[in-house]
Design a protein around this motif. Sequence first.
Motif, PDB file in Angstrom:
ATOM      1  N   ALA A  18       0.840  -1.197   0.000  1.00 37.47           N
ATOM      2  CA  ALA A  18       0.000   0.000   0.000  1.00 37.47           C
ATOM      3  C   ALA A  18       0.872   1.242   0.000  1.00 37.47           C
ATOM      4  O   ALA A  18       1.936   1.276   0.632  1.00 37.47           O
ATOM      5  N   LEU A  19       0.397   2.263  -0.687  1.00 37.48           N
ATOM      6  CA  LEU A  19       1.044   3.571  -0.734  1.00 37.48           C
ATOM      7  C   LEU A  19       0.038   4.585  -0.208  1.00 37.48           C
ATOM      8  O   LEU A  19      -1.028   4.780  -0.803  1.00 37.48           O
ATOM      9  N   ILE A  20       0.349   5.203   0.940  1.00 44.21           N
ATOM     10  CA  ILE A  20      -0.591   6.110   1.579  1.00 44.21           C
ATOM     11  C   ILE A  20       0.076   7.463   1.816  1.00 44.21           C
ATOM     12  O   ILE A  20       1.285   7.622   1.664  1.00 44.21           O
ATOM     13  N   GLY A  21      -0.756   8.418   2.224  1.00 41.72           N
ATOM     14  CA  GLY A  21      -0.254   9.753   2.515  1.00 41.72           C
ATOM     15  C   GLY A  21      -1.312  10.791   2.229  1.00 41.72           C
ATOM     16  O   GLY A  21      -2.341  10.499   1.616  1.00 41.72           O
ATOM     17  N   PRO A  22      -1.083  12.016   2.652  1.00 40.43           N
ATOM     18  CA  PRO A  22      -2.077  13.073   2.459  1.00 40.43           C
ATOM     19  C   PRO A  22      -2.202  13.458   0.993  1.00 40.43           C
ATOM     20  O   PRO A  22      -1.341  13.113   0.159  1.00 40.43           O
ATOM     21  N   ASN A  23      -3.268  14.170   0.658  1.00 41.88           N
ATOM     22  CA  ASN A  23      -3.415  14.702  -0.692  1.00 41.88           C
ATOM     23  C   ASN A  23      -2.231  15.598  -1.020  1.00 41.88           C
ATOM     24  O   ASN A  23      -1.765  16.368  -0.177  1.00 41.88           O
TER      25      ASN A  23
ATOM     26  N   ASP B 245       0.324   2.415  13.151  1.00 40.07           N
ATOM     27  CA  ASP B 245       0.262   2.780  14.566  1.00 40.07           C
ATOM     28  C   ASP B 245       1.315   3.817  14.955  1.00 40.07           C
ATOM     29  O   ASP B 245       1.370   4.238  16.115  1.00 40.07           O
ATOM     30  N   ASP B 246       2.124   4.247  14.002  1.00 42.90           N
ATOM     31  CA  ASP B 246       3.141   5.273  14.245  1.00 42.90           C
ATOM     32  C   ASP B 246       2.464   6.643  14.347  1.00 42.90           C
ATOM     33  O   ASP B 246       1.790   7.068  13.394  1.00 42.90           O
ATOM     34  N   PRO B 247       2.579   7.366  15.455  1.00 40.01           N
ATOM     35  CA  PRO B 247       1.926   8.681  15.581  1.00 40.01           C
ATOM     36  C   PRO B 247       2.321   9.666  14.491  1.00 40.01           C
ATOM     37  O   PRO B 247       1.515  10.503  14.090  1.00 40.01           O
ATOM     38  N   ARG B 248       3.549   9.572  14.005  1.00 38.40           N
ATOM     39  CA  ARG B 248       3.966  10.482  12.921  1.00 38.40           C
ATOM     40  C   ARG B 248       3.138  10.258  11.672  1.00 38.40           C
ATOM     41  O   ARG B 248       2.794  11.203  10.964  1.00 38.40           O
ATOM     42  N   VAL B 249       2.826   8.990  11.391  1.00 40.83           N
ATOM     43  CA  VAL B 249       2.033   8.663  10.211  1.00 40.83           C
ATOM     44  C   VAL B 249       0.608   9.168  10.391  1.00 40.83           C
ATOM     45  O   VAL B 249       0.014   9.738   9.462  1.00 40.83           O
ATOM     46  N   ALA B 250       0.042   8.992  11.586  1.00 38.41           N
ATOM     47  CA  ALA B 250      -1.309   9.481  11.851  1.00 38.41           C
ATOM     48  C   ALA B 250      -1.394  10.993  11.653  1.00 38.41           C
ATOM     49  O   ALA B 250      -2.358  11.507  11.083  1.00 38.41           O
ATOM     50  N   ARG B 251      -0.366  11.706  12.116  1.00 41.50           N
ATOM     51  CA  ARG B 251      -0.376  13.160  11.941  1.00 41.50           C
ATOM     52  C   ARG B 251      -0.273  13.543  10.465  1.00 41.50           C
ATOM     53  O   ARG B 251      -0.998  14.422   9.987  1.00 41.50           O
ATOM     54  N   ALA B 252       0.616  12.875   9.739  1.00 37.96           N
ATOM     55  CA  ALA B 252       0.808  13.202   8.323  1.00 37.96           C
ATOM     56  C   ALA B 252      -0.413  12.840   7.494  1.00 37.96           C
ATOM     57  O   ALA B 252      -0.733  13.520   6.517  1.00 37.96           O
ATOM     58  N   TRP B 253      -1.114  11.774   7.916  1.00 33.68           N
ATOM     59  CA  TRP B 253      -2.265  11.270   7.171  1.00 33.68           C
ATOM     60  C   TRP B 253      -3.566  11.860   7.710  1.00 33.68           C
ATOM     61  O   TRP B 253      -4.637  11.324   7.505  1.00 33.68           O
ATOM     62  N   GLY B 254      -3.459  12.934   8.436  1.00 34.13           N
ATOM     63  CA  GLY B 254      -4.637  13.630   8.958  1.00 34.13           C
ATOM     64  C   GLY B 254      -5.407  12.830   9.983  1.00 34.13           C
ATOM     65  O   GLY B 254      -6.612  13.008  10.143  1.00 34.13           O
ATOM     66  N   GLY B 255      -4.687  11.930  10.701  1.00 30.39           N
ATOM     67  CA  GLY B 255      -5.353  11.136  11.729  1.00 30.39           C
ATOM     68  C   GLY B 255      -6.064   9.905  11.223  1.00 30.39           C
ATOM     69  O   GLY B 255      -6.590   9.123  12.006  1.00 30.39           O
ATOM     70  N   ALA B 256      -6.052   9.711   9.879  1.00 24.81           N
ATOM     71  CA  ALA B 256      -6.816   8.599   9.319  1.00 24.81           C
ATOM     72  C   ALA B 256      -6.298   7.253   9.749  1.00 24.81           C
ATOM     73  O   ALA B 256      -7.048   6.291   9.897  1.00 24.81           O
TER      74      ALA B 256
END
Length: 260
Positions: A47-52, A242-253
């Motif tokens: 999977a490739l994820i991240g904000p718009n 589950d990494d908080p940095r990822v949650a912040r970058a991904w808008g909490g998603a």
Amino acid sequence: MSRRGTAVHRTGTGPVRLTARGVVRRYGGIEAVAGVDLTAPAGRVTALIGPNGAGKSTLFDCLAGTVRPDAGRVVLGGRDVTRVPAHARVRLGLARTFQQIAVFPTLTVADNVRIGAEQRRGRRPDTDAVDAATARALALFGLQGVAAQPAGDQPTGVLRLVELARALAGGPHVLLLDEPAAGLDTAQTARLVSVLRGLADRGTALLLVEHDPDLVRELADRVYVMAGGRVMARGPVAEVLDDPRVARAWGGAAAGTGRP
């Protein structure tokens, strides 16, 4: 989640995987993709994820051949395809779907799917083989009942399945999926998950862009997170999401529940 399958598609050098090495794509003075390394191995869902605006779709375009990188390499099954055009990559076993649904509305559903089978097989495809591949792809997504109807008459969820069926009709070794569950209802999403799991178990390399964290957790083996054109995190699904940095970058998603 571990994969159960053992069979993999092979070329003369081994399993067919897709690899990006130091891929850069600039638009003016902006690096939309800034030196990305990524591997989509055979028999796995990546999977490739991240904000718009993170550069995910631009990277997909570089991998598929619709855009040429300004630097770096794209390797498909051991072959450098960085300068190989998109239609030639299809014949080498790479297929993709698009974030914005791309079908031919005046053609029937079956004829849309048939295009995928014909593209992979070149200018003079075996008619029986094309017919069989088209029928298999229609059946995978339960599209037999609308096969003779114009694609333009179908709702969004069905059109998404038509596009997926067209990509699979060519029997790809590597499949790029840009938000494949967008517009699908619960039953259609369940069918999608079942089909994609089956493909991975049979050795297909799958790379998907997806915004639904529940679907990513359910389906993917490994995740790459992009932000600002770069990969900021990579690794097993649970560890990354589950990494908080990822949650912040991904808008909490990543910490949310993408589906009810």
